[in-house]
Structures are given as C-alpha cells and as structure tokens.
Design an enzyme around this catalytic site. Structure first.
Site, short mmCIF file in Angstrom:
data_model
loop_
_atom_site.label_atom_id
_atom_site.label_comp_id
_atom_site.label_asym_id
_atom_site.label_seq_id
_atom_site.Cartn_x
_atom_site.Cartn_y
_atom_site.Cartn_z
N ALA A 1 78.43 78.02 32.30
CA ALA A 1 77.28 78.53 31.56
C ALA A 1 77.63 78.61 30.07
O ALA A 1 77.59 77.61 29.36
CB ALA A 1 76.85 79.88 32.12
N ARG A 2 77.99 79.78 29.62
CA ARG A 2 78.49 80.03 28.27
C ARG A 2 79.55 81.11 28.35
O ARG A 2 79.48 82.01 29.19
CB ARG A 2 77.35 80.47 27.34
CG ARG A 2 76.38 79.37 26.95
CD ARG A 2 77.04 78.33 26.06
NE ARG A 2 76.11 77.30 25.62
CZ ARG A 2 75.90 76.15 26.24
NH1 ARG A 2 76.54 75.91 27.38
NH2 ARG A 2 75.05 75.26 25.76
N ASP B 1 85.05 76.31 32.17
CA ASP B 1 84.78 75.21 31.23
C ASP B 1 84.28 75.73 29.90
O ASP B 1 84.23 74.99 28.93
CB ASP B 1 83.74 74.26 31.84
CG ASP B 1 83.57 72.99 31.02
OD1 ASP B 1 84.59 72.32 30.75
OD2 ASP B 1 82.42 72.67 30.64
N GLU C 1 85.53 79.74 21.55
CA GLU C 1 85.92 78.35 21.74
C GLU C 1 86.30 77.76 20.39
O GLU C 1 85.62 78.02 19.40
CB GLU C 1 84.78 77.53 22.35
CG GLU C 1 84.50 77.84 23.79
CD GLU C 1 83.45 76.93 24.42
OE1 GLU C 1 83.08 75.91 23.78
OE2 GLU C 1 83.01 77.22 25.53
N HIS D 1 85.25 72.60 27.73
CA HIS D 1 83.79 72.46 27.62
C HIS D 1 83.41 70.99 27.85
O HIS D 1 82.66 70.38 27.07
CB HIS D 1 83.31 72.92 26.23
CG HIS D 1 81.88 73.38 26.25
ND1 HIS D 1 81.43 74.47 25.55
CD2 HIS D 1 80.79 72.90 26.90
CE1 HIS D 1 80.13 74.64 25.74
NE2 HIS D 1 79.72 73.70 26.56
N SER E 1 82.42 69.73 31.11
CA SER E 1 81.68 69.47 32.34
C SER E 1 80.39 68.70 32.10
O SER E 1 79.85 68.09 33.01
CB SER E 1 81.36 70.78 33.06
OG SER E 1 80.50 71.59 32.28
#
Length: 317
Positions: A232-233, A257, A262, A281, A283
């Site tokens: 998601a986030r 992910d 980030e 990140h 996916s």
C-alpha cells in the site's frame, strides 16, 4: 470531433520512460496525432494544441496555455499530487490508471505469501552456506488472509488466493458493498479482521483513515505467526511498532515493498531481520504496464469522440 492530438509528456516509471508509451499509442491511434515531448520546451509547445495529455503531472500554469485540452490521462492510480480544482476550473477531465496494477501486484502478494510460508529465505541462506538441514513450513491452503483495501489490487489478490483454498476477509471503507472475500469489515473492524489471520495484506490508499492504521494495538491482535504484506504505502503502518513487533516475536514476519520513509535508511533494523523480505517499491513493475494504461486511454478516446465525457473510465474530475 475528428482527428485528435495526443501529447505524451516526460515520465519515468519503474525504469521505463515515455518513449515506449508513445510508440504504443501511435500504433493504437493511427488515425490521430501522437506526439512525445522529451524536453520542457517541447512540452510547452505541445500543450498549446493537444486535445489529450497523458503523463504524471500538469500544473495550473500548464493548464493556462493548454487551450484545447479536454482530458488529462494520469499514468498513476493516485491523483493526490494534482491540483484537481484547477482542472475542474479549466473544464479539463482527469482520469487515473486505477486497475493497471491488479495482475502484477496481486502476483507479488501471492509470491510473498508463498515465500514466507515455504521459508524460501531460509532455504537461500542455507544454500549459500551449503547447509543441508530440513525445516518446517506451512501451507496457504486452509489459512486465513485479511486484505485491507478492496480496490483493483485487493480484489485481484482475493480472487487469486481463493484458488489456494484460503479463507479471505476484506476490509474497506464501505463494507456494505461486499466484495469477493468471504467476509467484509469496515476500517473500524480492523481488529476483528486480522484476529486469527495467518496473513494480513495491505492494499489500501493512504488517507486520513488509513495513516497509522496498523499500529501497536493491531500487532497485539495479530497472531504471533502472522505475516504482514504491505504494498500500500509506508505510512499505513507505524514503523516503530512494526520493528518492535518483529523484534519481540509478536508477529511472524513481513514482506515489505513500501516504507516510511523511502528509500529505507541503511541503518534501519528491518534490513537485518531474517523474517523480513524487502523490495524497493518495485511491486508495481510490469512489462505490460504501458499496454494496460493504453487500453484505458483507448476506451476513453472512443468516449470522447462520441461526446460521452461523463462516462470516461476511471474519471476523477
């Protein structure tokens, strides 16, 4: 409305630039003009005559010179970075790319769950040491998965996991809408949803309702063997609470992910945890990404030509 001008503005997504997207659209729309802008000057020039612009972002200043613009086809599912009010003021429709990630990210989710269930991480570490030693694994079949977020990705994941004979539980804003899962809860039922789940998958947008949703209290409710999968986030999860839950065996592991922040800092303890799988990140990557985006735009061009603006697919404004 006859021949249309479609402008592909500069973009780089998952290591791919806009050239491939422009080439695809040129093949899809031989009866229309497809232009690719590779410099700021080309973008400004193209904006003055384009009927459709597709890319990541347009500013209010860009809209001032885009006098012919009828549609901005955003290449991301999320549109929180856009000044949607400015588009509305200029009478420009906005669509997003919702749905393009259903196949690829749902495969990531299934793969992450299998990876942890069959302990492929341990297998790899033992292989590197040339160590022949058996270990216990578990099945997906018969286990329970809670999927938080029932959009295109969550729905695709539920449909694929159903084939494994899993019990599926969904969490969404409007539980009365139901879904492909065996049960559906609202966000206020997050504890009931994750209770007894061997896997918790996060596939929801980041909103005021979901920021920090997975906190210390939820980790306390989750089963000690449960695996958290987050595509998601990062801020949907309280990172400090996640690290603590993993350190003290309150949950079984995590496949992550997305992170907060980030990129994940090099000194973050998640890097060194054997029960954590980390991807950057990534996916959302798919070799079919352009094709799926182009298919949405193709259907919307047909609607524009027929004057059916109100029924544009994935319309946001």
């Amino acid at each position: 409305m006859g021949r249309m001008e479609i402008l592909v503005i500069r973009q780089k997504i998952h290591g791919m630039d806009g050239s491939g997207y422009a080439e695809l659209l040129a093949e899809q729309f031989p009866e229309h003009t497809v232009r690719e802008a590779t410099t700021p000057a080309e973008e400004q020039e193209g904006l003055r005559t384009a009927d459709i612009v597709t890319g990541f972002e347009l500013s209010p200043e860009d809209l001032e010179i885009a006098e012919n613009l009828k549609l901005f086809a955003c290449v991301f599912a999320g549109t929180g970075h856009l000044d949607l009010e400015a588009f509305e003021d200029h009478g420009v429709a906005v669509t997003n790319a919702s749905g393009v990630h259903g196949p690829n990210i749902s495969e990531y989710i299934v793969g992450a769950m299998i990876h942890h269930a069959k302990r492929f991480g341990r297998a790899r570490r033992q292989q590197e040491r040339r160590e022949w030693r058996s270990y216990q694994t578990r099945d997906l079949h018969g286990s329970r998965v809670a999927i938080v977020g029932m959009g295109a990705i969550g729905t695709a994941a539920a449909e694929r996991l159903d084939a494994f004979g899993m019990e599926t539980v969904g969490v969404r804003y409007t539980p009365e809408k139901g879904g492909p899962t065996d049960e559906v809860y609202g966000f206020d039922g997050i504890h009931e949803a994750v209770d007894g789940a061997e896997y918790v998958v996060l596939a929801c947008p980041l909103t005021d309702a979901t920021e920090g949703l997975i906190d210390e209290g939820v980790f306390q409710t989750m089963h000690t063997d449960a695996i958290l999968v987050n595509i998601a986030r990062g801020p949907v999860v309280d990172t400090e609470a996640l690290v603590s839950a993993l350190r003290w065996n309150r949950i079984g592991g995590a496949a992550l992910d997305v992170f907060d922040p980030e990129p994940l800092p090099e000194d973050n303890p998640l890097w060194a945890m054997d029960n954590v799988t980390i991807t950057p990140h990534n996916s959302g990557y798919s070799p079919e990404y352009f094709e799926r985006r182009g298919a949405i735009l193709e259907r919307n061009v047909d609607r524009l030509l027929n004057g059916d603006v109100d029924n544009l697919e994935n319309r946001v404004v």
